[in-house]
Design an enzyme around this catalytic site. Structure first.
Site, PDB file in Angstrom:
ATOM      1  N   ARG A 162      -8.593 -18.583 -14.621  1.00 27.13           N
ATOM      2  CA  ARG A 162      -7.655 -17.549 -15.062  1.00 27.13           C
ATOM      3  C   ARG A 162      -6.218 -18.060 -15.000  1.00 27.13           C
ATOM      4  O   ARG A 162      -5.884 -18.857 -14.137  1.00 27.13           O
ATOM      5  CB  ARG A 162      -7.755 -16.323 -14.139  1.00 27.13           C
ATOM      6  CG  ARG A 162      -8.929 -15.454 -14.438  1.00 27.13           C
ATOM      7  CD  ARG A 162      -8.982 -14.156 -13.644  1.00 27.13           C
ATOM      8  NE  ARG A 162      -8.116 -14.026 -12.495  1.00 27.13           N
ATOM      9  CZ  ARG A 162      -8.430 -13.297 -11.432  1.00 27.13           C
ATOM     10  NH1 ARG A 162      -9.580 -12.645 -11.368  1.00 27.13           N
ATOM     11  NH2 ARG A 162      -7.593 -13.184 -10.431  1.00 27.13           N
ATOM     12  N   ARG A 199       1.991 -16.661  -6.063  1.00 28.31           N
ATOM     13  CA  ARG A 199       1.241 -15.515  -5.532  1.00 28.31           C
ATOM     14  C   ARG A 199       1.224 -15.537  -4.015  1.00 28.31           C
ATOM     15  O   ARG A 199       1.296 -14.495  -3.369  1.00 28.31           O
ATOM     16  CB  ARG A 199      -0.179 -15.507  -6.091  1.00 28.31           C
ATOM     17  CG  ARG A 199      -0.220 -15.219  -7.585  1.00 28.31           C
ATOM     18  CD  ARG A 199      -1.611 -15.318  -8.134  1.00 28.31           C
ATOM     19  NE  ARG A 199      -2.454 -14.215  -7.696  1.00 28.31           N
ATOM     20  CZ  ARG A 199      -3.782 -14.204  -7.830  1.00 28.31           C
ATOM     21  NH1 ARG A 199      -4.406 -15.229  -8.362  1.00 28.31           N
ATOM     22  NH2 ARG A 199      -4.475 -13.168  -7.426  1.00 28.31           N
TER      23      ARG A 199
HETATM   24  P1  AMP Z   1      -6.016  -9.548  -7.961  1.00 28.83           P
HETATM   25  O1  AMP Z   1      -7.165  -9.694  -8.888  1.00 28.83           O
HETATM   26  O2  AMP Z   1      -6.175  -8.442  -6.972  1.00 28.83           O
HETATM   27  O3  AMP Z   1      -5.640 -10.840  -7.292  1.00 28.83           O
HETATM   28  O4  AMP Z   1      -4.744  -9.118  -8.858  1.00 28.83           O
HETATM   29  C1  AMP Z   1      -4.260  -9.923  -9.901  1.00 28.83           C
HETATM   30  C2  AMP Z   1      -2.814  -9.567 -10.225  1.00 28.83           C
HETATM   31  O5  AMP Z   1      -2.744  -8.188 -10.611  1.00 28.83           O
HETATM   32  C3  AMP Z   1      -1.827  -9.695  -9.085  1.00 28.83           C
HETATM   33  O6  AMP Z   1      -1.343 -11.018  -8.930  1.00 28.83           O
HETATM   34  C4  AMP Z   1      -0.737  -8.723  -9.508  1.00 28.83           C
HETATM   35  O7  AMP Z   1       0.085  -9.274 -10.532  1.00 28.83           O
HETATM   36  C5  AMP Z   1      -1.539  -7.589 -10.128  1.00 28.83           C
HETATM   37  N1  AMP Z   1      -1.887  -6.563  -9.122  1.00 28.83           N
HETATM   38  C6  AMP Z   1      -3.129  -6.203  -8.703  1.00 28.83           C
HETATM   39  N2  AMP Z   1      -3.071  -5.218  -7.786  1.00 28.83           N
HETATM   40  C7  AMP Z   1      -1.756  -4.934  -7.617  1.00 28.83           C
HETATM   41  C8  AMP Z   1      -1.034  -4.015  -6.803  1.00 28.83           C
HETATM   42  N3  AMP Z   1      -1.664  -3.189  -5.946  1.00 28.83           N
HETATM   43  N4  AMP Z   1       0.315  -4.004  -6.899  1.00 28.83           N
HETATM   44  C9  AMP Z   1       0.973  -4.823  -7.754  1.00 28.83           C
HETATM   45  N5  AMP Z   1       0.365  -5.719  -8.541  1.00 28.83           N
HETATM   46  C10 AMP Z   1      -0.994  -5.786  -8.479  1.00 28.83           C
END
Ligand code: AMP
Length: 213
Positions: free
Chosen positions: A160, A171
């Protein structure tokens, strides 16, 4: 049972959240998955979220909070849920607590899956996601039966954009600045539980089941 999964991106909280959801019969609610589904479907929310996600930044709180508050109010979540990737900031945690307090409820457990940054960088470079169904794998720790083909749907696997090395570094920085303070927040509420996320993922799961009972 209302559970929050905490941990750095790539700590394995998504994998554990899915297994918890299955074992306890509660929905797995991943904000990352919700955003990715919106991106795939070309929605307005997806377009807005993508610009942040591709840089490894957080999507603004106002785009996330209502989405989650609505989702946890749905019928399938009435006996609990496992939140994966939310809250990610103190204001998000406060908004969730406030929404739950209105209906006389509260979060039961915040499970922190602990993994040092060095391990995270190594792990993320091996992550693969299915372009069709969003299923996630790891070339070393959770390989597919056939290389680069999703076990669940036969879709093609990719690294990804937000798992690219430069993005991972961003991140992690965002995680330390904005999300790590939640450990203290839930510790003060007395609901924080820590598990070692560096061990085999079956052992991580057993440690979580010991906590949840
Ligand atoms: P994840 O799959 O949980 O790692 O999320 C991927 C991306 O989605 C993150 O790096 C953020 O850009 C966005 N994201 C997911 N959940 C949140 C959240 N609770 N608040 C802000 N951004 C989020």
């Amino acid at each position: 049972m209302k559970i929050i999964m905490l941990g750095a991106p790539g700590a394995g909280k998504g994998t554990q959240a899915k297994r918890i959801a299955e074992k306890y019969g509660i929905p797995h609610i991943s904000t990352g998955d919700i955003f990715r589904a919106n991106i795939k479907n070309g929605t307005e929310l997806g377009k807005k979220a993508k610009t942040y996600m591709d840089q490894g930044a957080l999507v603004p709180d106002e785009l996330v909070v209502d989405l989650v508050v609505d989702r946890v109010a749905q019928e399938d979540a009435k006996n609990g849920y496992v939140l994966d990737g939310f809250p990610r900031t103190i204001p998000q945690a406060e908004a969730l607590d406030a929404a739950l307090a209105k209906i006389n409820e509260k979060v039961d457990y915040a499970i922190n899956v602990e993994v040092p940054d060095e391990n995270i960088i190594h792990r993320m470079s091996g992550r693969r996601a299915c372009v069709s169904c969003g299923g996630t794998y790891h070339i070393q720790y959770n390989p597919t039966k056939q290389e680069n083909i999703c076990d669940a749907c036969g879709g093609k696997l990719i690294l990804r954009d937000d798992d690219q090395p430069e993005t991972v570094k961003n991140r992690l920085q965002v995680y330390h600045e904005q999300t790590q303070p939640l450990i203290d927040y839930y510790s003060k509420q007395g609901i924080l539980k820590e598990v070692d996320g560096t061990v085999d993922m079956n052992d991580v799961f057993h440690a979580i089941v010991e906590i949840l009972g």
